[in-house]
Design a protein around this motif. Structure first.
Motif, PDB file in Angstrom:
ATOM      1  N   PHE A  82      23.433  66.374 -57.842  1.00 41.79           N
ATOM      2  CA  PHE A  82      22.662  65.127 -57.804  1.00 41.79           C
ATOM      3  C   PHE A  82      21.333  65.282 -58.550  1.00 41.79           C
ATOM      4  O   PHE A  82      20.954  64.422 -59.353  1.00 41.79           O
ATOM      5  CB  PHE A  82      22.399  64.742 -56.353  1.00 41.79           C
ATOM      6  CG  PHE A  82      21.491  63.558 -56.194  1.00 41.79           C
ATOM      7  CD1 PHE A  82      21.948  62.273 -56.409  1.00 41.79           C
ATOM      8  CD2 PHE A  82      20.162  63.733 -55.833  1.00 41.79           C
ATOM      9  CE1 PHE A  82      21.107  61.182 -56.267  1.00 41.79           C
ATOM     10  CE2 PHE A  82      19.309  62.647 -55.689  1.00 41.79           C
ATOM     11  CZ  PHE A  82      19.789  61.372 -55.913  1.00 41.79           C
ATOM     12  N   ALA A  83      20.635  66.403 -58.299  1.00 38.70           N
ATOM     13  CA  ALA A  83      19.316  66.612 -58.903  1.00 38.70           C
ATOM     14  C   ALA A  83      19.406  66.766 -60.416  1.00 38.70           C
ATOM     15  O   ALA A  83      18.497  66.343 -61.150  1.00 38.70           O
ATOM     16  CB  ALA A  83      18.653  67.837 -58.283  1.00 38.70           C
ATOM     17  N   LEU A  84      20.490  67.378 -60.914  1.00 41.99           N
ATOM     18  CA  LEU A  84      20.622  67.625 -62.348  1.00 41.99           C
ATOM     19  C   LEU A  84      21.219  66.435 -63.097  1.00 41.99           C
ATOM     20  O   LEU A  84      21.389  66.496 -64.310  1.00 41.99           O
ATOM     21  CB  LEU A  84      21.504  68.860 -62.573  1.00 41.99           C
ATOM     22  CG  LEU A  84      20.934  70.185 -62.044  1.00 41.99           C
ATOM     23  CD1 LEU A  84      21.972  71.297 -62.187  1.00 41.99           C
ATOM     24  CD2 LEU A  84      19.655  70.557 -62.787  1.00 41.99           C
ATOM     25  N   GLY A  85      21.524  65.365 -62.391  1.00 44.98           N
ATOM     26  CA  GLY A  85      22.138  64.207 -63.024  1.00 44.98           C
ATOM     27  C   GLY A  85      21.238  63.471 -63.991  1.00 44.98           C
ATOM     28  O   GLY A  85      21.713  62.654 -64.777  1.00 44.98           O
ATOM     29  N   PHE A  86      19.937  63.761 -63.956  1.00 43.11           N
ATOM     30  CA  PHE A  86      18.998  63.011 -64.802  1.00 43.11           C
ATOM     31  C   PHE A  86      19.262  63.260 -66.287  1.00 43.11           C
ATOM     32  O   PHE A  86      18.968  62.396 -67.118  1.00 43.11           O
ATOM     33  CB  PHE A  86      17.547  63.408 -64.464  1.00 43.11           C
ATOM     34  CG  PHE A  86      17.172  64.789 -64.913  1.00 43.11           C
ATOM     35  CD1 PHE A  86      16.582  64.996 -66.137  1.00 43.11           C
ATOM     36  CD2 PHE A  86      17.427  65.887 -64.108  1.00 43.11           C
ATOM     37  CE1 PHE A  86      16.237  66.268 -66.559  1.00 43.11           C
ATOM     38  CE2 PHE A  86      17.091  67.161 -64.507  1.00 43.11           C
ATOM     39  CZ  PHE A  86      16.499  67.358 -65.738  1.00 43.11           C
ATOM     40  N   ALA A  87      19.817  64.419 -66.655  1.00 42.56           N
ATOM     41  CA  ALA A  87      20.037  64.768 -68.058  1.00 42.56           C
ATOM     42  C   ALA A  87      21.436  64.335 -68.490  1.00 42.56           C
ATOM     43  O   ALA A  87      22.242  65.151 -68.941  1.00 42.56           O
ATOM     44  CB  ALA A  87      19.831  66.268 -68.264  1.00 42.56           C
ATOM     45  N   PHE A  88      21.736  63.047 -68.329  1.00 39.27           N
ATOM     46  CA  PHE A  88      23.040  62.479 -68.701  1.00 39.27           C
ATOM     47  C   PHE A  88      24.188  63.180 -67.981  1.00 39.27           C
ATOM     48  O   PHE A  88      25.312  63.199 -68.473  1.00 39.27           O
ATOM     49  CB  PHE A  88      23.246  62.541 -70.210  1.00 39.27           C
ATOM     50  CG  PHE A  88      22.181  61.830 -70.992  1.00 39.27           C
ATOM     51  CD1 PHE A  88      22.158  60.445 -71.082  1.00 39.27           C
ATOM     52  CD2 PHE A  88      21.169  62.543 -71.612  1.00 39.27           C
ATOM     53  CE1 PHE A  88      21.178  59.788 -71.793  1.00 39.27           C
ATOM     54  CE2 PHE A  88      20.176  61.889 -72.325  1.00 39.27           C
ATOM     55  CZ  PHE A  88      20.175  60.511 -72.412  1.00 39.27           C
ATOM     56  N   ALA A  89      23.901  63.810 -66.837  1.00 42.48           N
ATOM     57  CA  ALA A  89      24.893  64.477 -65.979  1.00 42.48           C
ATOM     58  C   ALA A  89      25.530  65.699 -66.639  1.00 42.48           C
ATOM     59  O   ALA A  89      26.442  66.290 -66.062  1.00 42.48           O
ATOM     60  CB  ALA A  89      25.977  63.502 -65.538  1.00 42.48           C
ATOM     61  N   ILE A  90      25.055  66.113 -67.805  1.00 36.44           N
ATOM     62  CA  ILE A  90      25.651  67.285 -68.465  1.00 36.44           C
ATOM     63  C   ILE A  90      25.465  68.553 -67.625  1.00 36.44           C
ATOM     64  O   ILE A  90      26.423  69.312 -67.416  1.00 36.44           O
ATOM     65  CB  ILE A  90      25.062  67.461 -69.877  1.00 36.44           C
ATOM     66  CG1 ILE A  90      25.487  66.284 -70.755  1.00 36.44           C
ATOM     67  CG2 ILE A  90      25.509  68.786 -70.494  1.00 36.44           C
ATOM     68  CD1 ILE A  90      24.880  66.293 -72.143  1.00 36.44           C
ATOM     69  N   PRO A  91      24.242  68.837 -67.104  1.00 32.81           N
ATOM     70  CA  PRO A  91      24.106  70.016 -66.235  1.00 32.81           C
ATOM     71  C   PRO A  91      24.975  69.914 -64.981  1.00 32.81           C
ATOM     72  O   PRO A  91      25.480  70.932 -64.495  1.00 32.81           O
ATOM     73  CB  PRO A  91      22.611  70.019 -65.880  1.00 32.81           C
ATOM     74  CG  PRO A  91      21.948  69.253 -66.965  1.00 32.81           C
ATOM     75  CD  PRO A  91      22.936  68.198 -67.325  1.00 32.81           C
ATOM     76  N   SER A  92      25.159  68.698 -64.460  1.00 36.58           N
ATOM     77  CA  SER A  92      26.002  68.515 -63.275  1.00 36.58           C
ATOM     78  C   SER A  92      27.448  68.880 -63.583  1.00 36.58           C
ATOM     79  O   SER A  92      28.131  69.517 -62.779  1.00 36.58           O
ATOM     80  CB  SER A  92      25.920  67.073 -62.784  1.00 36.58           C
ATOM     81  OG  SER A  92      24.594  66.708 -62.466  1.00 36.58           O
ATOM     82  N   ILE A  93      27.924  68.480 -64.763  1.00 35.82           N
ATOM     83  CA  ILE A  93      29.294  68.801 -65.170  1.00 35.82           C
ATOM     84  C   ILE A  93      29.458  70.313 -65.323  1.00 35.82           C
ATOM     85  O   ILE A  93      30.455  70.895 -64.874  1.00 35.82           O
ATOM     86  CB  ILE A  93      29.648  68.067 -66.473  1.00 35.82           C
ATOM     87  CG1 ILE A  93      29.747  66.559 -66.213  1.00 35.82           C
ATOM     88  CG2 ILE A  93      30.945  68.595 -67.062  1.00 35.82           C
ATOM     89  CD1 ILE A  93      29.985  65.736 -67.460  1.00 35.82           C
ATOM     90  N   LEU A  94      28.481  70.955 -65.953  1.00 38.44           N
ATOM     91  CA  LEU A  94      28.546  72.415 -66.122  1.00 38.44           C
ATOM     92  C   LEU A  94      28.539  73.118 -64.767  1.00 38.44           C
ATOM     93  O   LEU A  94      29.240  74.123 -64.576  1.00 38.44           O
ATOM     94  CB  LEU A  94      27.370  72.893 -66.972  1.00 38.44           C
ATOM     95  CG  LEU A  94      27.345  72.392 -68.418  1.00 38.44           C
ATOM     96  CD1 LEU A  94      26.095  72.877 -69.136  1.00 38.44           C
ATOM     97  CD2 LEU A  94      28.593  72.866 -69.166  1.00 38.44           C
ATOM     98  N   VAL A 137      25.677  72.794 -53.764  1.00 43.62           N
ATOM     99  CA  VAL A 137      26.269  72.309 -55.012  1.00 43.62           C
ATOM    100  C   VAL A 137      26.084  70.800 -55.138  1.00 43.62           C
ATOM    101  O   VAL A 137      25.749  70.280 -56.209  1.00 43.62           O
ATOM    102  CB  VAL A 137      27.764  72.679 -55.074  1.00 43.62           C
ATOM    103  CG1 VAL A 137      28.431  72.001 -56.272  1.00 43.62           C
ATOM    104  CG2 VAL A 137      27.931  74.187 -55.159  1.00 43.62           C
ATOM    105  N   ALA A 138      26.288  70.073 -54.024  1.00 42.59           N
ATOM    106  CA  ALA A 138      26.136  68.615 -54.056  1.00 42.59           C
ATOM    107  C   ALA A 138      24.696  68.216 -54.384  1.00 42.59           C
ATOM    108  O   ALA A 138      24.461  67.318 -55.196  1.00 42.59           O
ATOM    109  CB  ALA A 138      26.552  68.026 -52.709  1.00 42.59           C
ATOM    110  N   ILE A 139      23.734  68.888 -53.760  1.00 46.94           N
ATOM    111  CA  ILE A 139      22.326  68.570 -54.007  1.00 46.94           C
ATOM    112  C   ILE A 139      21.951  68.895 -55.449  1.00 46.94           C
ATOM    113  O   ILE A 139      21.252  68.125 -56.126  1.00 46.94           O
ATOM    114  CB  ILE A 139      21.427  69.335 -53.014  1.00 46.94           C
ATOM    115  CG1 ILE A 139      21.659  68.806 -51.588  1.00 46.94           C
ATOM    116  CG2 ILE A 139      19.956  69.199 -53.391  1.00 46.94           C
ATOM    117  CD1 ILE A 139      20.967  69.617 -50.517  1.00 46.94           C
ATOM    118  N   LEU A 140      22.404  70.056 -55.946  1.00 43.92           N
ATOM    119  CA  LEU A 140      22.097  70.433 -57.328  1.00 43.92           C
ATOM    120  C   LEU A 140      22.746  69.460 -58.317  1.00 43.92           C
ATOM    121  O   LEU A 140      22.128  69.064 -59.308  1.00 43.92           O
ATOM    122  CB  LEU A 140      22.594  71.858 -57.598  1.00 43.92           C
ATOM    123  CG  LEU A 140      21.686  72.998 -57.129  1.00 43.92           C
ATOM    124  CD1 LEU A 140      22.374  74.345 -57.340  1.00 43.92           C
ATOM    125  CD2 LEU A 140      20.360  72.974 -57.877  1.00 43.92           C
TER     126      LEU A 140
END
Length: 223
Positions: A192-204, A187-190
């Motif tokens: 971090f990796a998804l943060g490029f899109a304004f962190a929206i995927p990370s929040i989801l 979860v932590a790696i994902l």
């Protein structure tokens, strides 16, 4: 032709050798830990001398000058690179500064992001709990089948207690700890990796992961 090439190489060296020698002296002192003995002029000249060296190396390669000269310039460029762009502190000194306040300063610098992540995680758990409380079918939509086992809506108290305090002869706690570590790392790696899109995927991702926990909390809270 050979004589002309040697003459061109010698002339090239004579025009620039003074800068190379000065740069090598500075680099050698720094490599030996004598950077404090450098004059202010030498410290200020280091970046300029390094860029001049790279320019000389580029010209030498382009004109196919003496191979020995090119090897010398490449070696000096490599040594200079680590001193110009690399860290200038030992690992021990960095480690002591890290635990001596660097860590806490780094955390405080991103405290706004941490508060947002915490709020999102709490909200995700609350959403999972509320959804399953309103309709238990949501549990099966939120929780993968391989994670639920006997921990499902309607499970008995004994069955749920067994998942927490199973037989002491089993290594269930060790298996669970390994799974938990693996899941949290993923979860932590994902995130971090998804943060490029304004962190929206990370929040989801955080909302979904914590909604799973909220669903599990509801199942146990019923018993």
């Amino acid at each position: 032709m050979l004589s002309a090439a040697m003459l061109r190489s010698d002339r090239f060296r004579l025009e620039r050798e003074a800068d190379w020698v000065r740069l090598e002296e500075i680099v050698t002192k720094m490599e030996k830990g004598k950077a404090r003995r450098l004059s202010d002029d030498d410290v200020l000249a280091l970046p300029t001398l390094y860029r001049t060296l790279l320019s000389s190396l580029s010209i030498a390669r382009e004109n196919s000058l003496d191979a020995g000269l090119i090897d010398y310039l490449e070696g000096l460029a490599l040594r200079s690179y680590f001193l110009v762009y690399g860290t200038q502190t030992s690992f021990g000194r960095w480690l002591s500064s890290f635990f001596g306040g660097g860590w806490s300063r780094a955390v405080r610098a991103i405290q706004f992001d941490i508060w947002i992540a915490l709020f999102v995680m709490i909200a995700g758990a609350a959403v999972g709990y509320i959804l399953v409380a309103g309709d238990s079918d949501w549990f099966y939509a939120l929780v993968p089948g391989d994670m639920s086992d006997v921990r499902v809506p309607g499970a008995t108290e004994e069955a749920l207690r067994g998942t927490l305090f199973g037989s002491q002869d089993e290594e269930g706690l060790g298996v669970f700890a390994a799974f938990l570590f693996s899941n949290n790392a993923q979860v932590a790696i994902l995130a971090f990796a998804l943060g490029f899109a304004f962190a929206i995927p990370s929040i989801l991702l955080l909302v979904h992961n914590m909604a799973l926990l909220g669903a599990m909390i509801w199942v146990f809270a019923q018993r």
